[in-house]
Design a protein around this motif. Structure first.
Motif, PDB file in Angstrom:
ATOM      1  N   ILE A 127       0.838  -1.201   0.000  1.00 50.03           N
ATOM      2  CA  ILE A 127       0.000   0.000   0.000  1.00 50.03           C
ATOM      3  C   ILE A 127       0.872   1.250   0.000  1.00 50.03           C
ATOM      4  N   LYS A 128       1.936   1.222   0.779  1.00 50.42           N
ATOM      5  CA  LYS A 128       2.811   2.388   0.923  1.00 50.42           C
ATOM      6  C   LYS A 128       3.508   2.755  -0.378  1.00 50.42           C
ATOM      7  N   HIS A 129       3.923   1.749  -1.139  1.00 48.95           N
ATOM      8  CA  HIS A 129       4.792   2.003  -2.294  1.00 48.95           C
ATOM      9  C   HIS A 129       4.063   1.976  -3.637  1.00 48.95           C
ATOM     10  N   ASN A 130       2.736   1.875  -3.623  1.00 45.82           N
ATOM     11  CA  ASN A 130       1.991   1.862  -4.881  1.00 45.82           C
ATOM     12  C   ASN A 130       0.880   2.907  -4.866  1.00 45.82           C
ATOM     13  N   ALA A 131       0.482   3.307  -6.053  1.00 44.02           N
ATOM     14  CA  ALA A 131      -0.511   4.379  -6.203  1.00 44.02           C
ATOM     15  C   ALA A 131      -1.810   3.806  -6.755  1.00 44.02           C
ATOM     16  N   GLY A 132      -2.537   3.069  -5.923  1.00 38.48           N
ATOM     17  CA  GLY A 132      -3.806   2.516  -6.354  1.00 38.48           C
ATOM     18  C   GLY A 132      -4.892   3.575  -6.420  1.00 38.48           C
ATOM     19  N   THR A 133      -5.822   3.413  -7.341  1.00 38.52           N
ATOM     20  CA  THR A 133      -6.985   4.293  -7.455  1.00 38.52           C
ATOM     21  C   THR A 133      -8.231   3.420  -7.561  1.00 38.52           C
ATOM     22  N   GLU A 134      -9.408   4.022  -7.444  1.00 38.52           N
ATOM     23  CA  GLU A 134     -10.637   3.239  -7.580  1.00 38.52           C
ATOM     24  C   GLU A 134     -10.759   2.689  -8.999  1.00 38.52           C
ATOM     25  N   GLN A 135     -10.241   3.442  -9.967  1.00 38.95           N
ATOM     26  CA  GLN A 135     -10.310   2.989 -11.360  1.00 38.95           C
ATOM     27  C   GLN A 135      -9.282   1.897 -11.644  1.00 38.95           C
ATOM     28  N   LYS A 136      -8.126   2.002 -10.984  1.00 35.78           N
ATOM     29  CA  LYS A 136      -7.064   1.009 -11.164  1.00 35.78           C
ATOM     30  C   LYS A 136      -6.503   0.654  -9.796  1.00 35.78           C
ATOM     31  N   PRO A 137      -7.178  -0.228  -9.068  1.00 31.33           N
ATOM     32  CA  PRO A 137      -6.773  -0.527  -7.685  1.00 31.33           C
ATOM     33  C   PRO A 137      -5.527  -1.386  -7.592  1.00 31.33           C
ATOM     34  N   LEU A 138      -4.883  -1.266  -6.440  1.00 29.04           N
ATOM     35  CA  LEU A 138      -3.793  -2.164  -6.079  1.00 29.04           C
ATOM     36  C   LEU A 138      -4.411  -3.495  -5.669  1.00 29.04           C
ATOM     37  N   ASP A 139      -4.006  -4.569  -6.312  1.00 28.45           N
ATOM     38  CA  ASP A 139      -4.538  -5.899  -5.996  1.00 28.45           C
ATOM     39  C   ASP A 139      -3.462  -6.723  -5.296  1.00 28.45           C
ATOM     40  N   ILE A 140      -3.758  -7.116  -4.060  1.00 34.31           N
ATOM     41  CA  ILE A 140      -2.832  -7.904  -3.262  1.00 34.31           C
ATOM     42  C   ILE A 140      -3.447  -9.292  -3.070  1.00 34.31           C
ATOM     43  N   CYS A 141      -2.732 -10.311  -3.477  1.00 36.95           N
ATOM     44  CA  CYS A 141      -3.239 -11.683  -3.378  1.00 36.95           C
ATOM     45  C   CYS A 141      -2.370 -12.485  -2.419  1.00 36.95           C
ATOM     46  N   ILE A 142      -3.007 -13.179  -1.486  1.00 34.03           N
ATOM     47  CA  ILE A 142      -2.306 -14.033  -0.525  1.00 34.03           C
ATOM     48  C   ILE A 142      -2.779 -15.464  -0.740  1.00 34.03           C
ATOM     49  N   CYS A 143      -1.862 -16.343  -1.088  1.00 35.21           N
ATOM     50  CA  CYS A 143      -2.221 -17.738  -1.325  1.00 35.21           C
ATOM     51  C   CYS A 143      -1.054 -18.610  -0.848  1.00 35.21           C
ATOM     52  N   ASN A 144      -1.102 -19.878  -1.158  1.00 28.84           N
ATOM     53  CA  ASN A 144      -0.012 -20.746  -0.722  1.00 28.84           C
ATOM     54  C   ASN A 144       0.299 -21.804  -1.767  1.00 28.84           C
ATOM     55  N   SER A 145       1.553 -22.205  -1.777  1.00 23.57           N
ATOM     56  CA  SER A 145       1.971 -23.392  -2.514  1.00 23.57           C
ATOM     57  C   SER A 145       2.140 -24.487  -1.470  1.00 23.57           C
ATOM     58  N   GLY A 146       2.791 -25.563  -1.814  1.00 18.75           N
ATOM     59  CA  GLY A 146       3.001 -26.611  -0.829  1.00 18.75           C
ATOM     60  C   GLY A 146       3.991 -26.222   0.251  1.00 18.75           C
ATOM     61  N   THR A 147       4.868 -25.268  -0.052  1.00 18.67           N
ATOM     62  CA  THR A 147       5.949 -24.937   0.875  1.00 18.67           C
ATOM     63  C   THR A 147       5.972 -23.480   1.332  1.00 18.67           C
ATOM     64  N   HIS A 148       5.240 -22.595   0.649  1.00 18.87           N
ATOM     65  CA  HIS A 148       5.346 -21.165   0.943  1.00 18.87           C
ATOM     66  C   HIS A 148       3.986 -20.477   0.979  1.00 18.87           C
ATOM     67  N   ILE A 149       3.905 -19.415   1.762  1.00 19.68           N
ATOM     68  CA  ILE A 149       2.817 -18.442   1.660  1.00 19.68           C
ATOM     69  C   ILE A 149       3.267 -17.413   0.633  1.00 19.68           C
ATOM     70  N   ILE A 150       2.422 -17.133  -0.334  1.00 21.91           N
ATOM     71  CA  ILE A 150       2.792 -16.247  -1.436  1.00 21.91           C
ATOM     72  C   ILE A 150       1.971 -14.960  -1.350  1.00 21.91           C
ATOM     73  N   VAL A 151       2.652 -13.829  -1.283  1.00 18.02           N
ATOM     74  CA  VAL A 151       1.995 -12.515  -1.264  1.00 18.02           C
ATOM     75  C   VAL A 151       2.451 -11.772  -2.508  1.00 18.02           C
ATOM     76  N   ARG A 152       1.505 -11.499  -3.406  1.00 20.10           N
ATOM     77  CA  ARG A 152       1.862 -10.821  -4.654  1.00 20.10           C
ATOM     78  C   ARG A 152       0.977  -9.596  -4.868  1.00 20.10           C
ATOM     79  N   ASN A 154       0.223  -6.241  -7.875  1.00 22.78           N
ATOM     80  CA  ASN A 154       0.576  -5.542  -9.093  1.00 22.78           C
ATOM     81  C   ASN A 154       1.343  -4.271  -8.736  1.00 22.78           C
ATOM     82  N   ILE A 155       2.139  -3.775  -9.652  1.00 22.03           N
ATOM     83  CA  ILE A 155       2.938  -2.578  -9.407  1.00 22.03           C
ATOM     84  C   ILE A 155       2.280  -1.379 -10.086  1.00 22.03           C
ATOM     85  N   LEU A 156       1.961  -0.373  -9.279  1.00 21.67           N
ATOM     86  CA  LEU A 156       1.377   0.882  -9.758  1.00 21.67           C
ATOM     87  C   LEU A 156       2.259   2.003  -9.237  1.00 21.67           C
ATOM     88  N   LYS A 157       3.279   2.344  -9.980  1.00 21.81           N
ATOM     89  CA  LYS A 157       4.310   3.255  -9.508  1.00 21.81           C
ATOM     90  C   LYS A 157       3.765   4.638  -9.179  1.00 21.81           C
TER      91      LYS A 157
END
Length: 201
Positions: A127-152, A154-157
């Protein structure tokens, strides 16, 4: 052998203390409190009593969670995700529909372990390092593989990016390095930023 074990324990304690300090400092620092009190005041002035009460409850929960786990190396993924959900709710009051957090985690790993506040810190950084807007929001996805929690995310500079030391991510890496054999993985390209946290069983 005893000397090596004592040295390792001292290293773990030092890294935990440093990470705990950063974790609490990021939340307790004046602008965080000021922003949340300003939001609360706005809710009160608008006579949104139920919303204000819910905001106070969740804010208190955040501080209680951090203080309770200040000296803990690990918490369950379930506990961390409860914390993340309340943190996200507070940020939604402030930032509205400019960002989304989607959690798609297997229930089978809920009792596995994670460093406290590590997932939350990654959301905060996004949230701190991206410029999300209502028209183009920052999307943060939290999921898992067999060995890791994955947090990804999009980049909105941002036009004027905030300076960063990456200290939080550095200490997360160090703490995981002391607690498990797998590394924290960081991947990025021009479109997305990804951090993979080892699942500790």
């Amino acid at each position: 052998v005893k000397g090596a074990r004592d040295a390792q324990l001292a290293k773990e304690k030092s890294n935990l203390a440093q990470y705990s300090y950063i974790r609490l400092q990021q939340q307790v620092k004046p602008h965080f409190m000021f922003n949340n009190l300003s939001i609360l005041n706005g809710l009160i002035c608008e006579r949104k009593v139920d919303e204000a009460s819910d905001f106070v409850y969740k804010l208190a929960y955040l501080y209680r969670y951090m203080i309770t786990n200040e000296e803990e190396n690990l918490v369950t993924i379930r506990e961390e995700l409860d914390f993340v959900n309340k943190y996200t709710d507070l940020m939604k009051v402030r930032f509205g529909a400019t960002f989304n957090v989607m959690i798609d985690m297997d229930e089978s790993i809920e009792e596995s372990l994670v460093v406290p506040c590590s997932i939350q810190l990654l959301i905060e950084n996004a949230i701190k390092h991206n410029a999300g807007t209502e028209q183009k929001p920052l999307d943060i996805c939290i999921c898992n593989s067999g060995t890791h929690i994955i947090v990804r995310n999009n980049i909105l500079k941002k036009i004027s990016p905030e300076p960063t030391t990456h200290l939080g991510l550095k200490y997360i890496k160090r703490l995981y390095g002391d607690l498990c054999p797998q590394d924290v993985v960081v991947e990025s390209n021009e479109n997305e930023f990804v951090v993979k946290l080892p699942i500790i069983r």
